[in-house]
Structure formats: C-alpha cells, structure tokens
Design an enzyme around this catalytic site. Structure first.
Site, PDB file in Angstrom:
ATOM      1  N   LYS A  30       0.850  -1.200   0.000  1.00 47.60           N
ATOM      2  CA  LYS A  30       0.000   0.000   0.000  1.00 47.60           C
ATOM      3  C   LYS A  30       0.885   1.249   0.000  1.00 47.60           C
ATOM      4  O   LYS A  30       0.632   2.203  -0.739  1.00 47.60           O
ATOM      5  CB  LYS A  30      -0.922  -0.014   1.236  1.00 47.60           C
ATOM      6  CG  LYS A  30      -2.015  -1.073   1.133  1.00 47.60           C
ATOM      7  CD  LYS A  30      -2.733  -1.333   2.448  1.00 47.60           C
ATOM      8  CE  LYS A  30      -3.722  -2.489   2.276  1.00 47.60           C
ATOM      9  NZ  LYS A  30      -4.366  -2.908   3.534  1.00 47.60           N
ATOM     10  N   GLN A  45      -4.552  -1.770   9.688  1.00 47.92           N
ATOM     11  CA  GLN A  45      -4.507  -3.102   9.079  1.00 47.92           C
ATOM     12  C   GLN A  45      -5.121  -4.133  10.023  1.00 47.92           C
ATOM     13  O   GLN A  45      -4.799  -4.179  11.213  1.00 47.92           O
ATOM     14  CB  GLN A  45      -3.043  -3.451   8.737  1.00 47.92           C
ATOM     15  CG  GLN A  45      -2.864  -4.758   7.980  1.00 47.92           C
ATOM     16  CD  GLN A  45      -3.479  -4.733   6.579  1.00 47.92           C
ATOM     17  OE1 GLN A  45      -3.568  -3.694   5.938  1.00 47.92           O
ATOM     18  NE2 GLN A  45      -3.910  -5.888   6.103  1.00 47.92           N
ATOM     19  N   ASP A  67     -11.180   2.543   4.234  1.00 42.99           N
ATOM     20  CA  ASP A  67     -11.549   1.119   4.128  1.00 42.99           C
ATOM     21  C   ASP A  67     -13.067   0.951   4.020  1.00 42.99           C
ATOM     22  O   ASP A  67     -13.548  -0.117   3.652  1.00 42.99           O
ATOM     23  CB  ASP A  67     -11.095   0.366   5.392  1.00 42.99           C
ATOM     24  CG  ASP A  67      -9.773  -0.357   5.204  1.00 42.99           C
ATOM     25  OD1 ASP A  67      -9.518  -0.829   4.089  1.00 42.99           O
ATOM     26  OD2 ASP A  67      -9.014  -0.460   6.191  1.00 42.99           O
TER      27      ASP A  67
HETATM   28  N1  GUN Z   1      -7.001  -7.092   6.213  1.00 40.82           N
HETATM   29  C1  GUN Z   1      -7.411  -7.832   5.150  1.00 40.82           C
HETATM   30  N2  GUN Z   1      -8.037  -7.053   4.228  1.00 40.82           N
HETATM   31  C2  GUN Z   1      -8.028  -5.803   4.727  1.00 40.82           C
HETATM   32  C3  GUN Z   1      -8.527  -4.556   4.245  1.00 40.82           C
HETATM   33  O1  GUN Z   1      -9.117  -4.443   3.163  1.00 40.82           O
HETATM   34  N3  GUN Z   1      -8.304  -3.480   5.050  1.00 40.82           N
HETATM   35  C4  GUN Z   1      -7.673  -3.578   6.253  1.00 40.82           C
HETATM   36  N4  GUN Z   1      -7.526  -2.478   6.966  1.00 40.82           N
HETATM   37  N5  GUN Z   1      -7.211  -4.714   6.730  1.00 40.82           N
HETATM   38  C5  GUN Z   1      -7.385  -5.820   5.967  1.00 40.82           C
END
Ligand code: GUN
Length: 293
Positions: A52, A96, A119
């Site tokens: 990211k 995350q 998100d």
């Molecule tokens: N863990 C797995 N997929 C995601 C996501 O799309 N966003 C976040 N913040 N954590 C994750």
C-alpha cells in the site's frame, strides 16, 4: 472465455490517479495522503502494508506507515488514530486487520473519523452504503464493481450469487450490487457455510462471487455454462515443485471452471490487484472532499 485482467485494469486506475494527483499538485491544492497503521509482526499484514505504501508513492501521494509493537494497548492505539484524525496531511486512515486479540477491532474502527475511513468499515459508512448514499466503498468490493464495469459485464437484472458473508467482502458486495444504479441493479443471493448444499445456489448464478477462503472450493459441477466468475480467494497451498514451497490459489478451481465460464478472474492477477488501486481511489476521493475541490 475471457480472462479478466486485474493487473491491466488496476494499472489503468493508478495511471488515471497519478495524473489527477499531479494536476492537484500543479494547481497548488496539496497532496493526498494515506496513513497506514500496523500493530504487531504478522508477515502477511507487513506485505500488505508495504505494498500500500509503495503504491501511494508510485502515484505521487504521501504515505505514512506507523508500525506499533504487538503489546500496544487499545487506548494507546485509539490515541494514535485520533492524532491522525486531526492531522491535515492525512486524508485517509487505514488500520490493518486483524489486530492482536487484546484489542477490539470494532472500537478502533469506530475511532476513525468516517470522513477518513478509506476502508469503508466505519458503521456510519456501512450504513450509508446499505441505503445507497455516497460513501467510501470497501476496497475489494469496489474493485469487483470496477472490473465488471470496465469489462462491460451486464449486472442489471442478472442473478448474482455471493458465496461468503464477511464484513470486508460478502456483505458489502451484496449490498453494492443490490443498489438501483446502472452498475448494479442485480438480483442478489448470499450463500454461506450454513447451507446444506451450496451448489443448489451457485448453479443458478449469472455472476458468481466466491469469497470463502477455501482453496479451489468452487468446481465446474457447481456452475452453469456462460457464468461470470469473480474469485476473491487468496489461499496459500503447499507446492513442493515451486521455489518457495507454496503457491497462491483462489476459491475457484480455475482449470475446470474456466472451461464453462464466459468471464473469469485469475488468482493471482485478478481481484487482489484491484484492492490497492481502489484504496488509492478512496484516498484521492477523501482528499477532494476534505478540501472541497
Ligand atoms: N485485512 C485484510 N483485508 C483488509 C482490508 O481491506 N483493510 C484492512 N484495513 N485490513 C485488511
């Protein structure tokens, strides 16, 4: 049969965003910024957060990565989230998941300002999505909708069967495709582990979305001829013949199902590629909204 190329489409979206970010900079409007917070040392989460971060930098966005020790207290993490809520250079905040078990994910998600929740996990944004208001769409479902749109796959009046009911994929994609708009308007069925025979449902899908987390679970006998298959699975399985000793497969048995499908996403190179592109899109959208551009 057409293989839906997630790499190509995600590269297109990133190139479009790179131009928009450069335009904003050249007009003196500032630079969009994403802050990613990672708690602990889960290797998969480290890989995701690094990707990211790199993706942001590649298109000229600011990226902050805050790495906190596994033992970080919930209150401490919430304080850090609040710090970035107040930070003008942070347009989007991402914590995350999963978090260590002593921290309530829900409490932390709810500490993020809905305006910075790129998100789309905050209950305010989930509620907006359900009733069809403009909001941040969770990145993976947003990526699926974008793939269907850019491949001009008709969704209106089509029977979409979603396998899986997670808050990250199953529930939001079902709600998005249910909306009355030109990129949705589908008849949606959600099927999950409580079904006695999942194939009773999947056989009737015009568009099948598999988000269950079980390697090669969907086989040719479970789908009809001409189906569009969207495979959200990212499963690691042993593979002694490959260099790393493992390989990544989806929830769909690609070799058999691709014989019957009209369109299918591969793993890797399908939906997974789209998630980060849509995170960047959400961060750019947050920047535009917050600056009232
Ligand atoms: N863990 C797995 N997929 C995601 C996501 O799309 N966003 C976040 N913040 N954590 C994750």
């Amino acid at each position: 049969m057409t293989i839906i190329d997630g790499k190509k489409i995600s590269d297109e979206i990133k190139s479009e965003l790179k131009i928009k970010v450069e335009e904003a900079k050249s007009k003196g409007l500032g630079v969009p910024g994403l802050t990613a917070i990672l708690v602990g040392e889960d290797p998969a989460s480290q890989v995701y957060v690094n990707s990211k971060n790199k993706a942001c930098e590649k298109i000229g966005m600011n990226s902050v990565v805050e790495i906190l020790p596994e033992k970080t207290a919930e209150t401490e993490l919430i304080e850090i989230v609040r710090k970035y809520n107040a930070d003008k250079n942070t347009n989007g905040i991402l914590v995350q998941l999963p978090l260590p078990s002593h921290i309530s994910e829900q409490k932390v998600i709810e500490a993020i300002l809905p305006e910075k929740d790129v998100d789309g996990f905050h209950p305010v944004n989930v509620g907006k999505l359900v009733i069809g208001l403009e909001t941040f769409y969770p990145c993976t479902p947003y990526g699926i909708v974008e793939l269907l749109k850019r491949y001009k796959i008709e969704t209106s009046g089509k029977h979409v069967v979603v396998v899986g009911r997670s808050n990250i994929v199953g529930k939001p994609i079902a709600n998005m495709l249910l909306q009355k708009n030109e990129n949705a308007n589908s008849i949606v069925t959600v099927v999950h582990s409580a079904a006695k025979d999942i194939s009773e449902f999947t056989k009737h899908a015009d568009i099948l979305i598999a988000a269950i987390g079980k390697p090669n679970f969907i086989t040719a006998g479970m789908v009809k001829e001409g189906v569009t298959v969207i495979d959200v699975g990212i499963n690691r399985i042993d593979s002694p013949e490959s260099k790393k000793g493992y390989k990544i497969v989806g929830d769909v048995d690609f070799d058999s199902v691709s014989q019957k499908a009209a369109y299918i996403t591969p793993v890797p190179g399908g939906v997974g590629r789209m998630t980060i592109a849509m995170l960047l899109q959400n961060t750019y959208n947050a920047f535009i909204k917050q600056n009232e551009i």
